[in-house]
Design an enzyme around this catalytic site. Structure first.
Site, PDB file in Angstrom:
ATOM      1  N   HIS A 284       0.910  -1.152   0.000  1.00  0.00           N
ATOM      2  CA  HIS A 284       0.000   0.000   0.000  1.00  0.00           C
ATOM      3  C   HIS A 284       0.943   1.194   0.000  1.00  0.00           C
ATOM      4  CE1 HIS A 284      -3.264  -2.722   1.057  1.00  0.00           C
ATOM      5  NE2 HIS A 284      -2.628  -3.105   2.140  1.00  0.00           N
TER       6      HIS A 284
ATOM      7  N   ASP B 178       3.799  -4.348   2.428  1.00  0.00           N
ATOM      8  CA  ASP B 178       2.525  -3.928   3.008  1.00  0.00           C
ATOM      9  C   ASP B 178       2.523  -2.474   3.508  1.00  0.00           C
ATOM     10  OD1 ASP B 178       0.055  -3.829   4.248  1.00  0.00           O
ATOM     11  OD2 ASP B 178       0.266  -5.657   5.392  1.00  0.00           O
TER      12      ASP B 178
ATOM     13  N   HIS C  81      -1.919 -12.349   4.388  1.00  0.00           N
ATOM     14  CA  HIS C  81      -1.814 -12.613   5.832  1.00  0.00           C
ATOM     15  C   HIS C  81      -2.260 -14.039   6.196  1.00  0.00           C
ATOM     16  CE1 HIS C  81      -0.952  -8.399   6.052  1.00  0.00           C
ATOM     17  NE2 HIS C  81      -2.191  -8.018   5.835  1.00  0.00           N
TER      18      HIS C  81
END
Ligand code: NGQ
Ligand code: ZN
Length: 453
Positions: free
Chosen positions: A58, A321, A270
């Protein structure tokens, strides 16, 4: 037609470690030959290894690294971090996103990543209304990748609800929300931009089973290409498992396996909280587990059952992430250490007696990463894209190391400091720790970071 040629004193090829290796690249950036010897071509000092895929980014979260490490009034958790992150996300303009993404992508290249999976959900304006070009923010990520020279698998996010069972999205999520139709419109725009470029692929990212219902996701899957990759967050937090159970009587991974025909086309981000049954179900489905060990540690998610999952043939990949760490070495180290700390063991994820743990982790992440980003990378061999990272074997930690010991020392000790050169599709984008455009990219990022501070 050969476009360029690189030579390395040692290289980890698909036939193992080799000395004195020459790699030729065609005009599309693909490896044309891997041979020994020769005197021409660009000699790059160090040990060549395949560059790695960063499957879960992200980019915008790069702006808040280190800014959520102060205790709040109550108990801090993933959910309080998320509130803070939503606040930052509301401040970014398209120019800001492009600036922070370009900076993050340069940092990724310098860490040995040659490709990024961008899980992009900041679709709309801060007030929630779409930009004139609904795909604006995703297009800015493509521009940032182009500027940095990194490969990208763009994963526009389908986000519609604020919790399991079709709860309304909250105010902090207003930039994320799309209907199936508007999402497919964005997808079509991006398809045109990604389709014709050797460094780009397009997938989708239904955010999570909190943000999409099985019905909504099924409708969108009907509207896209059948091979396009599907990345989804699943079972990251214990509370998420409890809420899923309360809603439908099933756990998130259980629900995913039951409702969808999951396969190697899917990447489960995850997948932290699983029963033994879910672990083996996920491993056998062929889904790639997209692990983000430094973020999972930072957010207090929990420990992925990697020993059990990989023993049953489960495929894994790694991602940066939240960008709390942009380091392939640290992700692999943290993945291994989480297992050691839980089980009180050593060399938990090595593939067998005598096998290097670093090599075992690296091979797994190369394989899983290339597959779930749908990119022809992950090996120094004919027909793969020429995506190569070079470890500095003159770095003090690596002196005298050879073969897999180089990987073990890079992963468990030296980290990014030992990463020296990176080649993407035959372009030498990081040379002796520098990226040709790093000063300009940093300048734009600095201006943005100071203004928003
Ligand atoms: C994300 N982060 O998509 O960035 C999420 C938080 C959400 C992680 N899952 C956002 N680590 O859950 O809405
Ligand atoms: Zn994520």
């Amino acid at each position: 037609m050969t476009q360029s040629k690189f030579r390395f004193a040692s290289a980890l090829t698909s036939d193992g470690w080799r000395q004195d290796v020459a790699v030729t690249v065609d005009h599309t950036g693909m490896i044309e030959s891997v041979a020994s010897g020769g005197r021409d071509g660009t000699l790059i000092a160090g040990a060549a290894i395949p560059a790695i895929a960063n499957v879960h980014s992200h980019a915008h979260q790069r702006m808040m690294i280190g800014l959520a490490e102060r205790a709040g009034p109550g108990a801090d958790s993933f959910w309080t971090w998320r509130e803070a992150m939503y606040g930052f996300a509301l401040t970014l303009s398209p120019d800001d996103l492009e600036a922070v993404a370009a900076q993050a992508y340069v940092e990724m290249l310098k860490a040995g990543y040659s490709c990024v999976g961008e899980f992009q959900y900041l679709h709309h304006q801060p007030d929630g209304s779409p930009y004139d070009e609904p795909a604006e923010m995703s297009l800015r990520c493509v521009s940032a990748a182009e500027r940095a020279g990194i490969g990208i698998t763009l994963l526009p996010t389908l986000y519609h609800y604020g919790g399991f069972g079709g709860q309304a999205a909250n105010g902090g999520q207003r930039r994320f929300v799309n209907t199936a139709d508007r999402f497919l419109e964005i997808y079509e725009t991006l398809n045109k931009v990604c389709g014709a470029n050797a460094l780009r692929r397009l997938g989708i990212s239904p955010h999570s089973l909190r943000a999409v219902t099985p019905e909504l996701l099924a409708a969108v899957l009907n509207g896209i290409e059948k091979t396009c990759r599907v990345h989804i967050h699943v079972a990251e937090q214990a509370r998420e498992v409890d809420e899923c159970l309360a809603w439908c009587g099933k756990r998130p991974v259980e629900l995913l396996l039951e409702k969808f025909d999951v396969s190697g086309r899917w990447c489960a981000i995850h997948a932290t909280h699983m029963t033994n049954e879910e672990t083996s179900g996920l491993a056998k489905s062929g889904v790639i587990a997209g692990l983000c060990p430094t973020t999972e540690a930072n957010l207090g998610d929990g420990i992925f059952p990697a020993v059990d999952f990989m023993k049953q043939g489960g495929a894994v990949a790694i991602g940066s992430d939240s960008q709390i760490s942009i380091s392939a070495a640290e992700e692999l180290r943290q993945l291994e250490y989480s297992q050691r700390l839980r089980d009180l063991t050593r060399n938990a994820l090595s593939t067998g007696a005598g096998a290097s743990t670093g090599r075992s982790l690296f091979d797994a992440a190369l394989r899983g990463g290339a597959a779930c980003l749908d990119q022809p990378m992950g090996a120094i061999s004919v027909g793969k894209r020429c995506d190569i990272a070079v470890l500095d074997d003159a770095h003090p930690a690596l002196i005298g190391r050879q073969g897999d010991a180089l990987l073990d020392t890079w992963i468990f000790s030296a980290g990014n400091a030992a990463m020296k050169d990176v080649i993407v599709a035959g372009r030498h984008v990081v040379k002796d720790r520098h990226h040709a455009d790093e000063a300009q990219i940093l300048m734009r990022f600095t201006e943005m970071a100071r203004r928003l501070a």
